[in-house]
Design an enzyme around this catalytic site. Structure first.
Site, PDB file in Angstrom:
ATOM      1  N   ALA A  74       0.842  -1.192   0.000  1.00  0.00           N
ATOM      2  CA  ALA A  74       0.000   0.000   0.000  1.00  0.00           C
ATOM      3  C   ALA A  74       0.882   1.249   0.000  1.00  0.00           C
ATOM      4  O   ALA A  74       2.106   1.167   0.085  1.00  0.00           O
ATOM      5  CB  ALA A  74      -0.918  -0.005   1.209  1.00  0.00           C
ATOM      6  N   GLN A  76       1.567   3.471   2.116  1.00  0.00           N
ATOM      7  CA  GLN A  76       2.395   3.669   3.309  1.00  0.00           C
ATOM      8  C   GLN A  76       2.954   2.340   3.797  1.00  0.00           C
ATOM      9  O   GLN A  76       3.055   2.082   4.998  1.00  0.00           O
ATOM     10  CB  GLN A  76       1.578   4.352   4.414  1.00  0.00           C
ATOM     11  CG  GLN A  76       1.394   5.842   4.229  1.00  0.00           C
ATOM     12  CD  GLN A  76       2.671   6.634   4.470  1.00  0.00           C
ATOM     13  OE1 GLN A  76       3.583   6.183   5.156  1.00  0.00           O
ATOM     14  NE2 GLN A  76       2.756   7.833   3.907  1.00  0.00           N
ATOM     15  N   SER A  77       3.353   1.488   2.866  1.00  0.00           N
ATOM     16  CA  SER A  77       3.740   0.114   3.188  1.00  0.00           C
ATOM     17  C   SER A  77       5.010   0.019   4.034  1.00  0.00           C
ATOM     18  O   SER A  77       6.089   0.443   3.616  1.00  0.00           O
ATOM     19  CB  SER A  77       3.932  -0.668   1.895  1.00  0.00           C
ATOM     20  OG  SER A  77       4.500  -1.928   2.149  1.00  0.00           O
ATOM     21  N   ASN A  78       4.874  -0.600   5.213  1.00  0.00           N
ATOM     22  CA  ASN A  78       6.045  -0.899   6.034  1.00  0.00           C
ATOM     23  C   ASN A  78       6.918  -1.951   5.360  1.00  0.00           C
ATOM     24  O   ASN A  78       8.146  -1.905   5.457  1.00  0.00           O
ATOM     25  CB  ASN A  78       5.612  -1.399   7.415  1.00  0.00           C
ATOM     26  CG  ASN A  78       4.868  -0.346   8.200  1.00  0.00           C
ATOM     27  OD1 ASN A  78       5.353   0.762   8.381  1.00  0.00           O
ATOM     28  ND2 ASN A  78       3.674  -0.682   8.671  1.00  0.00           N
ATOM     29  N   CYS A  80       7.357  -2.361   2.145  1.00  0.00           N
ATOM     30  CA  CYS A  80       8.160  -1.707   1.100  1.00  0.00           C
ATOM     31  C   CYS A  80       9.327  -0.945   1.711  1.00  0.00           C
ATOM     32  O   CYS A  80      10.439  -0.957   1.172  1.00  0.00           O
ATOM     33  CB  CYS A  80       7.280  -0.772   0.273  1.00  0.00           C
ATOM     34  SG  CYS A  80       6.172  -1.631  -0.882  1.00  0.00           S
TER      35      CYS A  80
END
Length: 331
Positions: A74, A76-78, A80
Site C-alpha cells: 500500500a 504507506q507500506s512498512n 516496502c
C-alpha cells in the site's frame, strides 16, 4: 524442523525483547497480564516484522543472482520500507509498486514511509489503482528491467510466501526459548493478520514445537472466513517446506474481523484509543494500519472476558510506527 538448512542473510542477530506491560494491563482492568514481543525493534530502517521474512527472501534473491528487487504494498507500506532498506544494505536496486487502496491517498510529498522511500533512494515507484493484480504489475516492471539487462527478483506483498513465512517459524522458536529462559508461561498469543506470512509462520512454529499456545490473529482487512482461508493455505505450504510432519488442523487458525472498521488503512476510534493508551502507559508506539488495529482487537477481547482471569497474553508487535506521521491529523 531444521531451519538451518535454509539460506538466510543473518539480519536477526539477537532475540527481540519480551516485555511485561504492567501499566497497560492495569489500565485494562488488571485481570489479564499482557506481555509484548518487540519485533518493532528489529534491525532495518525504523524496524518491523518484515525483516525476519526478508532475511530469507533476500537470501533467495541473491542465490538466484538478482541485482534488483521488486516488491509491492500500500502507499504507506512498512514492507516496502524494509525491503528497500535491506536492498540498500545489500547494494541492490529496489523498485516499488504501490497500490492506492484508498482512492486519492497517494501523494509524492507525503510523510511517513513515503518520505523514507525517497530518503533511501528508491529507484522507481509505480502507483496503481486499488484492486490491481499486483503480481501482474510487478511482472511488468520486471519485464522492463530485464530489457535493460537487469536481473530482477520479485518479493510478493508482505514477503508472505513460504520463504518469508519461514522467518516467523524461526520467531516462534525464538519466543519459546525466551519464555523458557524467563520462566514465563504464556496462555495465548495475539498477532496482526494481514498478508498472512507472520500469522502463518507463528502457527507453524508453535505447532511444529508442540508449544500448546493458541494463536489468534486480528484482521486488518479481510473478513474472518477469507482471512482464515488465506492463512491456513500458507500454514499448510510453510509446514511442508520446513518439515512439520503432523498435519496442522484448520481450527488452529483463528481470526477476528471486528476491528477492521471501514477498510484497510482507514482509521477507527478503537485503533486511535489503542495507540494512545499504549503510548501513554508504556511509551511504546504502534502503527495505525496493522499493530494499532490488532491491539484494538486484543483490548476488546480482554474487555469481553475472552481470556481467562489471570491469563498471560503475549502480543506480537510487528512495528510500523513511521506510518503514524502520515496520520497526525487523526491523533
Amino acid at each position: 524442523m531444521n531451519l538451518a538448512k535454509f539460506s538466510r542473510r543473518g539480519y536477526v542477530t539477537t532475540p527481540t525483547p519480551i516485555e511485561a506491560l504492567p501499566s497497560f494491563s492495569k489500565a485494562l482492568g488488571g485481570k489479564v497480564n499482557i506481555f509484548i514481543k518487540r519485533d518493532d525493534l528489529l534491525p532495518g530502517c525504523a524496524g518491523g516484522n518484515k525483516t525476519r521474512k526478508l532475511d530469507f527472501c533476500i537470501a533467495d534473491a541473491l542465490d538466484n543472482g538478482a541485482d534488483t528487487i521488486i516488491t509491492c504494498g500500500a502507499v504507506q507500506s512498512n514492507h516496502c520500507r524494509l525491503t528497500l532498506s535491506w536492498a540498500v544494505k545489500e547494494g541492490l536496486d529496489c523498485h516499488l509498486v504501490l497500490e492506492e487502496r484508498v482512492k486519492g491517498s497517494y501523494s509524492p510529498e507525503a510523510s511517513g514511509n513515503n518520505f523514507l522511500f525517497h530518503l533511501m533512494g528508491v529507484k522507481s515507484i509505480t502507483v496503481v489503482p486499488g484492486g490491481s493484480n499486483m503480481m501482474d504489475e510487478m511482472q511488468k516492471v520486471a519485464s522492463g528491467l530485464k530489457a535493460e539487462g537487469k536481473t530482477p527478483y520479485i518479493i510478493p506483498g508482505g514477503a508472505s510466501n513460504t520463504i518469508g513465512a519461514t522467518g516467523y517459524v524461526a520467531c516462534a522458536q525464538e519466543t519459546l526459548q525466551q519464555l523458557f529462559d524467563m520462566g514465563l508461561k504464556i496462555d495465548h498469543m495475539v498477532v496482526p493478520s494481514g498478508s498472512a506470512g507472520t500469522h502463518a509462520g507463528i502457527v507453524v512454529g508453535m505447532q511444529g514445537n508442540n508449544a500448546g499456545i493458541p494463536v489468534s490473529g486480528i484482521n486488518v482487512s479481510r473478513t474472518k472466513a477469507d482471512q482464515e482461508a488465506l492463512v491456513y493455505k500458507l500454514v499448510e505450504a510453510t509446514a511442508e517446506r520446513v518439515g512439520v510432519a503432523t498435519p496442522i488442523a484448520k481450527e488452529t487458525v483463528e481470526c477476528f474481523d471486528g476491528y477492521v472498521g471501514p477498510g484497510y488503512s482507514l482509521p477507527t476510534d478503537s485503533m486511535v484509543e489503542a495507540v494512545k493508551l499504549l503510548a501513554s502507559t508504556e511509551a511504546i508506539l504502534l502503527d495505525p494500519v496493522y499493530s494499532g488495529k490488532a491491539m484494538a482487537g486484543m483490548i476488546a477481547l480482554v474487555r469481553k472476558g475472552h481470556f481467562a482471569e489471570g491469563s498471560n497474553v503475549l502480543f506480537l508487535h510487528t512495528g510500523g510506527s513511521p506510518a503514524l506521521y502520515a496520520y497526525q491529523n487523526i491523533f
